[in-house]
Design an enzyme around this catalytic site. Structure first.
Site, PDB file in Angstrom:
ATOM      1  N   SER A 141     -13.120 -29.355  30.825  1.00  0.00           N
ATOM      2  CA  SER A 141     -14.472 -29.359  31.402  1.00  0.00           C
ATOM      3  C   SER A 141     -15.420 -28.904  30.294  1.00  0.00           C
ATOM      4  O   SER A 141     -14.979 -28.295  29.306  1.00  0.00           O
ATOM      5  CB  SER A 141     -14.512 -28.354  32.562  1.00  0.00           C
ATOM      6  OG  SER A 141     -15.842 -28.034  32.907  1.00  0.00           O
ATOM      7  N   TYR A 154     -12.256 -19.753  36.326  1.00  0.00           N
ATOM      8  CA  TYR A 154     -12.239 -21.217  36.112  1.00  0.00           C
ATOM      9  C   TYR A 154     -12.606 -21.559  34.671  1.00  0.00           C
ATOM     10  O   TYR A 154     -11.903 -22.333  34.018  1.00  0.00           O
ATOM     11  CB  TYR A 154     -13.204 -21.899  37.089  1.00  0.00           C
ATOM     12  CG  TYR A 154     -13.277 -23.399  36.862  1.00  0.00           C
ATOM     13  CD1 TYR A 154     -12.197 -24.217  37.182  1.00  0.00           C
ATOM     14  CD2 TYR A 154     -14.414 -23.998  36.302  1.00  0.00           C
ATOM     15  CE1 TYR A 154     -12.240 -25.586  36.949  1.00  0.00           C
ATOM     16  CE2 TYR A 154     -14.465 -25.361  36.070  1.00  0.00           C
ATOM     17  CZ  TYR A 154     -13.376 -26.152  36.402  1.00  0.00           C
ATOM     18  OH  TYR A 154     -13.417 -27.508  36.155  1.00  0.00           O
TER      19      TYR A 154
HETATM   20  N1  LIG Z   1     -15.985 -32.601  39.505  1.00  0.00           N
HETATM   21  C1  LIG Z   1     -16.495 -31.909  38.472  1.00  0.00           C
HETATM   22  O1  LIG Z   1     -17.718 -31.605  38.425  1.00  0.00           O
HETATM   23  C2  LIG Z   1     -15.595 -31.523  37.324  1.00  0.00           C
HETATM   24  C3  LIG Z   1     -16.207 -31.135  36.115  1.00  0.00           C
HETATM   25  C4  LIG Z   1     -15.410 -30.786  35.045  1.00  0.00           C
HETATM   26  C5  LIG Z   1     -14.025 -30.814  35.171  1.00  0.00           C
HETATM   27  N2  LIG Z   1     -13.441 -31.186  36.347  1.00  0.00           N
HETATM   28  C6  LIG Z   1     -11.978 -31.204  36.416  1.00  0.00           C
HETATM   29  O2  LIG Z   1     -11.534 -32.486  36.794  1.00  0.00           O
HETATM   30  C7  LIG Z   1     -10.249 -32.397  37.397  1.00  0.00           C
HETATM   31  C8  LIG Z   1     -10.231 -33.244  38.658  1.00  0.00           C
HETATM   32  O3  LIG Z   1     -11.141 -32.682  39.587  1.00  0.00           O
HETATM   33  P1  LIG Z   1     -12.044 -33.570  40.570  1.00  0.00           P
HETATM   34  O4  LIG Z   1     -13.440 -33.303  40.244  1.00  0.00           O
HETATM   35  O5  LIG Z   1     -11.563 -34.972  40.625  1.00  0.00           O
HETATM   36  O6  LIG Z   1     -11.742 -32.781  41.943  1.00  0.00           O
HETATM   37  P2  LIG Z   1     -11.050 -33.258  43.301  1.00  0.00           P
HETATM   38  O7  LIG Z   1     -11.686 -34.487  43.808  1.00  0.00           O
HETATM   39  O8  LIG Z   1     -11.050 -32.027  44.157  1.00  0.00           O
HETATM   40  O9  LIG Z   1      -9.545 -33.608  42.856  1.00  0.00           O
HETATM   41  C9  LIG Z   1      -8.602 -32.627  42.548  1.00  0.00           C
HETATM   42  C10 LIG Z   1      -7.226 -33.262  42.553  1.00  0.00           C
HETATM   43  O10 LIG Z   1      -6.256 -32.247  42.247  1.00  0.00           O
HETATM   44  C11 LIG Z   1      -5.246 -32.273  43.257  1.00  0.00           C
HETATM   45  N3  LIG Z   1      -4.675 -30.957  43.454  1.00  0.00           N
HETATM   46  C12 LIG Z   1      -5.328 -29.805  43.811  1.00  0.00           C
HETATM   47  N4  LIG Z   1      -4.458 -28.814  43.958  1.00  0.00           N
HETATM   48  C13 LIG Z   1      -3.226 -29.331  43.699  1.00  0.00           C
HETATM   49  C14 LIG Z   1      -1.911 -28.784  43.696  1.00  0.00           C
HETATM   50  N5  LIG Z   1      -1.687 -27.489  43.988  1.00  0.00           N
HETATM   51  N6  LIG Z   1      -0.864 -29.597  43.393  1.00  0.00           N
HETATM   52  C15 LIG Z   1      -1.084 -30.904  43.113  1.00  0.00           C
HETATM   53  N7  LIG Z   1      -2.302 -31.478  43.081  1.00  0.00           N
HETATM   54  C16 LIG Z   1      -3.352 -30.691  43.387  1.00  0.00           C
HETATM   55  C17 LIG Z   1      -5.961 -32.772  44.491  1.00  0.00           C
HETATM   56  O11 LIG Z   1      -5.054 -33.379  45.383  1.00  0.00           O
HETATM   57  P3  LIG Z   1      -4.426 -32.702  46.695  1.00  0.00           P
HETATM   58  O12 LIG Z   1      -5.479 -31.847  47.314  1.00  0.00           O
HETATM   59  O13 LIG Z   1      -4.035 -33.908  47.479  1.00  0.00           O
HETATM   60  O14 LIG Z   1      -3.246 -31.940  46.204  1.00  0.00           O
HETATM   61  C18 LIG Z   1      -6.868 -33.854  43.909  1.00  0.00           C
HETATM   62  O15 LIG Z   1      -6.154 -35.050  43.740  1.00  0.00           O
HETATM   63  C19 LIG Z   1      -9.999 -30.911  37.630  1.00  0.00           C
HETATM   64  O16 LIG Z   1      -9.115 -30.422  36.639  1.00  0.00           O
HETATM   65  C20 LIG Z   1     -11.376 -30.277  37.474  1.00  0.00           C
HETATM   66  O17 LIG Z   1     -11.311 -28.942  37.024  1.00  0.00           O
HETATM   67  C21 LIG Z   1     -14.203 -31.549  37.421  1.00  0.00           C
END
Ligand SMILES: NC(=O)c1ccc[n+]([C@@H]2O[C@H](COP(=O)([O-])OP(=O)(O)OC[C@H]3O[C@@H](n4cnc5c(N)ncnc54)[C@H](OP(=O)(O)O)[C@@H]3O)[C@@H](O)[C@H]2O)c1
Length: 262
Positions: A141, A154
């Site tokens: 991130s 985080y």
């Molecule tokens: N969205 C943002 O603004 C942003 C910005 C910078 C970085 N990121 C990073 O991008 C990545 C993806 O996030 P996103 O934004 O796409 O969020 P998201 O829509 O909440 O997706 C998170 C994913 O992680 C899975 N997950 C969560 N806990 C888990 C566990 N214990 N075991 C296995 N899978 C798990 C969830 O699936 P289940 O709930 O089905 O397990 C889901 O598929 C993350 O690493 C986040 O830190 C996001």
């Protein structure tokens, strides 16, 4: 003995950036293994990809924060006759609020998923990836570039992901395998709701789509780039950050993060 099925394994593929990374990779001809806890969402994505004429992805429902997850996932791959040549460590979550007011166990769970599982999966699959001159994409991130009062744990997990990814990439360099670290800024997904971030406060920030982030991450991984930050304003912020004293940065981040709390 039949040839193993060579797969790209995507964690956190049930939604958001991970699901779109899977779509982009399928479109580019990769055979996939999709991992997350929500089996219904993974099955729906696998069916969507299969409907385009691509091989149906393998689906593994697993809590990656649980102890032994990397070994269990490796066993699931070998039972399916699959070898991991591309690994996308995308699963992760954040929590917004002061570290002392947030639940301690939940913050430790975050470290288990964002740091421990990502490390263990990278190390577990790296020998096969190195042998295949394959690729790892670790999702960090822009939070990796600064401390984050208001989301302290985080931000620290993502600083670890960036540091670990760059170092592992250097260690794997002689093998021809590459490690890329994807650093998105604010991206519209379920991340915000899970983190306890307020919708109204977020509206003031420009969000990228998860598809735009996935396309940038995929292109950087395939080009073997060490790191990619998505979006022009995020790139500018990351370039300017080292020039600004921490004594100025810390209270600004604290104010911004606390304002975003639900
Ligand atoms: N969205 C943002 O603004 C942003 C910005 C910078 C970085 N990121 C990073 O991008 C990545 C993806 O996030 P996103 O934004 O796409 O969020 P998201 O829509 O909440 O997706 C998170 C994913 O992680 C899975 N997950 C969560 N806990 C888990 C566990 N214990 N075991 C296995 N899978 C798990 C969830 O699936 P289940 O709930 O089905 O397990 C889901 O598929 C993350 O690493 C986040 O830190 C996001």
């Amino acid at each position: 003995m039949s040839e193993p099925r060579r797969v790209a394994l995507v964690t956190g593929a049930s939604g958001g950036i991970g699901a779109d990374l899977a779509r982009v990779m399928a479109r580019n001809g990769h055979d996939l293994a999709l991992v997350a806890r929500s089996v219904d969402k993974l099955a729906a994505l696998a069916a969507e990809i299969a409907a385009t004429g691509r091989p149906a992805p393998l689906v593994v429902a697993m809590d990656l924060a649980a102890p032994g997850a990397a070994d269990a996932l490796a066993k699931a791959m070998s039972d399916a006759g699959a070898k991991v040549e591309l690994l996308v460590n995308n699963a992760g979550f954040g929590l917004n609020g002061a570290a002392l007011t947030l639940d301690r166990a939940e913050q430790a769970d975050m470290i288990d998923l964002n740091v421990r599982a990502l490390t263990d999966l990278s190390l577990r699959f790296a020998p096969d990836i190195a042998a295949a001159r394959g690729k790892i994409l670790n999702v960090a991130s822009v939070a990796a570039f600064l401390p984050g009062p208001g989301m302290a744990v985080y931000y620290a997990t993502k600083a670890y992901v960036l540091s670990f990814s760059e170092a592992l990439g250097e260690e794997l360099r002689p093998s021809g395998a590459t490690v890329t670290c994807l650093c998105p800024g604010y991206t519209a997904t379920d991340f915000q709701a899970r983190a306890g971030l307020a919708g109204a406060a977020l509206d003031k920030f420009p969000a990228m789509t998860s598809m735009a982030v996935a396309e940038a991450g995929y292109a950087a991984m395939m080009a073997g780039r060490r790191r990619v930050t998505t979006g022009l304003s995020n790139k500018i912020m990351v370039a300017l950050l080292p020039l600004i004293p921490r004594s100025l940065v810390l209270p600004i981040v604290a104010r911004l993060q606390m304002k975003r709390h639900v």
